[in-house]
Design a protein around this motif. Structure first.
Motif, short mmCIF file in Angstrom:
data_model
loop_
_atom_site.label_atom_id
_atom_site.label_comp_id
_atom_site.label_asym_id
_atom_site.label_seq_id
_atom_site.Cartn_x
_atom_site.Cartn_y
_atom_site.Cartn_z
N GLU A 84 -54.68 31.76 46.86
CA GLU A 84 -53.83 32.53 45.98
C GLU A 84 -54.55 32.70 44.65
OE1 GLU A 84 -53.45 29.27 46.83
OE2 GLU A 84 -51.54 28.54 45.97
N VAL A 85 -54.25 33.77 43.91
CA VAL A 85 -54.74 33.91 42.54
C VAL A 85 -53.94 32.92 41.70
CG1 VAL A 85 -54.84 35.44 40.53
CG2 VAL A 85 -55.42 36.31 42.81
N SER A 86 -54.65 32.06 40.99
CA SER A 86 -53.95 31.00 40.26
C SER A 86 -53.58 31.44 38.84
CB SER A 86 -54.83 29.75 40.18
OG SER A 86 -54.15 28.78 39.40
N TYR A 87 -52.33 31.13 38.46
CA TYR A 87 -51.88 31.40 37.09
C TYR A 87 -51.64 30.10 36.33
CZ TYR A 87 -51.58 36.19 38.53
OH TYR A 87 -51.91 37.44 38.99
N VAL A 88 -52.21 29.01 36.85
CA VAL A 88 -51.98 27.70 36.21
C VAL A 88 -52.48 27.72 34.77
CG1 VAL A 88 -52.71 25.29 36.26
CG2 VAL A 88 -51.90 26.36 38.35
N ALA A 89 -53.70 28.26 34.54
CA ALA A 89 -54.26 28.25 33.18
C ALA A 89 -53.37 29.05 32.23
CB ALA A 89 -55.67 28.84 33.20
N LYS A 90 -52.86 30.18 32.73
CA LYS A 90 -52.01 31.03 31.86
C LYS A 90 -50.68 30.31 31.55
CE LYS A 90 -53.95 35.40 32.89
NZ LYS A 90 -54.68 35.98 31.82
N VAL A 91 -50.16 29.56 32.53
CA VAL A 91 -48.90 28.83 32.28
C VAL A 91 -49.14 27.71 31.27
CG1 VAL A 91 -47.09 27.41 33.35
CG2 VAL A 91 -47.90 29.45 34.52
#
Ligand code: SF4
Length: 396
Positions: A84-91
């Motif tokens: 999956e494309v990760s959005y952890v850094a943005k969160v």
């Protein structure tokens, strides 16, 4: 290799799925899942000049194909060539921005899968610990997508009754699953007037959070960041659809999967199993038992049907008895429910291959239903593409 190029998002990915052909070992599990089980037919062997990899035809970016982003290929890929494309850094960035008010909403399927990531018995319900973990990560409010699932049930039941009265075409199809919605858009454009007009529950939640909640708590909607914690990869694509924003403000800002949520808990050094049980926040944390069954196949239509039944008859429908359909026992169930003098035929399909067979029969007039639920993932959201990896271990 720089990753998949696409015009869809600025960061060069499809916004949901990321391919790294350098990790592909040609096991072709993604191809089997995509072409035979889900029948989308995205993957084939592609010659990259110096080697062959499994990829969409002509090595096209996923967003330029008929991919529905169900993420079942990610679940079976043993090397992380598909993720999956990760959005952890943005969160994390949003959580550390003092100017933002970051809230979380969690899908029903998370609370029964998250514990597995931390060594608990599969199926252990960890709702209280999940809420506690989100608070410790810095979310200002922790809400339940089940609240919006109840809203979806009311809206869908209302629309069903309208169509039974002749205002609109039958069958009504549930529209909670973004992967399934993309599938019907590509594969059955002539049936596009049958899905319900309802947004999926987490998108309804986002809209409510940035209007009702924002007003009630006097927070400017542009400061609110809604993070959906989901078992689903397709929802990462769904939040980028243009129809899901008002005045340039997105209903939902980021979607993270169960796996990504577990990663954040580990990154923060939280001992998940030692967390106390905590409750969802008010006022968007309340829900009924009907919304909880959204995570399993058949749950959405059963909940909507029970509501419609009660509105029409004034009585409670205790249970909907589904049975398998010959030839499609594993992927299609039916039920007949009598409401006053009407015999309503209900169908439930999971897995896109089964959905395709069902829709072909409906289009060709071989089957008729009044209402149908379809979930793209085989087994429903509980087996979504963003749930913990099983790595083929069937003993768990
Ligand atoms: Fe997402 Fe559930 Fe649809 Fe799978 S079945 S794509 S997890 S909404």
């Amino acid at each position: 290799f720089e990753g998949e190029k696409s015009t869809y998002t600025k960061d060069g990915s499809s916004g949901a799925l990321y391919r790294n052909p350098d990790k592909c070992i040609m096991c072709r599990r993604c191809e089997t899942m995509c072409n035979e089980v889900q029948t989308c037919g995205i993957y084939s062997a592609v010659d990259r000049g110096f080697e062959t990899v499994v990829a969409p035809a002509f090595n096209l970016p996923m967003i330029d194909t008929q991919c529905t982003f169900c993420g079942q290929c990610v679940s079976v890929c043993p090397t992380a060539a598909l993720t999956e494309v990760s959005y952890v850094a943005k969160v994390w960035e949003a959580l550390h921005d003092p100017d933002k008010f970051v809230i979380a909403q969690t899908a029903p399927a998370i609370r029964v899968a998250l514990g597995e990531e931390f060594g608990l018995e599969p199926g252990t319900i960890v709702t209280g610990k999940m809420v506690a973990a989100l608070r410790r990560l810095g979310f200002r409010k922790v809400f339940d997508t089940d609240f919006a699932a109840d809203v979806t049930i009311v809206e869908e039941a209302k629309e069903f009754i309208e169509r039974l009265k002749g205002k609109g075409r039958l069958p009504i199809l549930t529209s909670c699953c973004p992967s399934w919605v993309k599938f019907i858009e590509h594969q059955f454009p002539e049936l596009l007037d049958i899905p319900s007009t309802c947004k999926s529950p987490h998108m309804m939640f986002g809209a409510i959070a940035k209007t009702y909640f924002a007003e009630k708590f006097n927070i400017p909607p542009e400061k609110i960041v809604v993070v959906s914690v989901m078992p689903c990869i397709a929802k990462k694509y769904e939040i980028q659809r243009k129809e899901f924003e008002e005045n340039g403000i997105k209903n939902v800002d980021y979607v993270i999967t169960t796996r990504e949520f577990a990663k954040m808990i580990r990154e923060a050094g939280i001992d998940f199993t030692k967390l106390p049980n905590e409750d969802f926040d008010d006022p968007l944390g309340e829900s009924t038992g009907a919304s909880v069954i959204f995570g399993v196949t058949g749950g959405v239509i059963e909940a909507a049907l029970r509501t419609a039944y009660e509105w029409i008859t004034g009585e409670t429908l205790e249970k909907v008895e589904f049975h398998g359909v010959r030839g499609l026992e594993d992927g299609l169930k039916e039920a007949t429910v009598k409401i006053k003098d009407m015999e309503l035929k209900i169908g439930v399909a999971h897995g896109l291959g089964n959905a395709r067979r069902l829709l072909e029969d409906i289009r060709d007039g071989k089957r008729f239903y009044h209402a149908i639920e379809i979930m793209a993932c085989p087994g429903g959201c509980i087996d979504g593409g963003g749930q913990p990896y099983h790595h083929g271990n069937l003993d768990i």
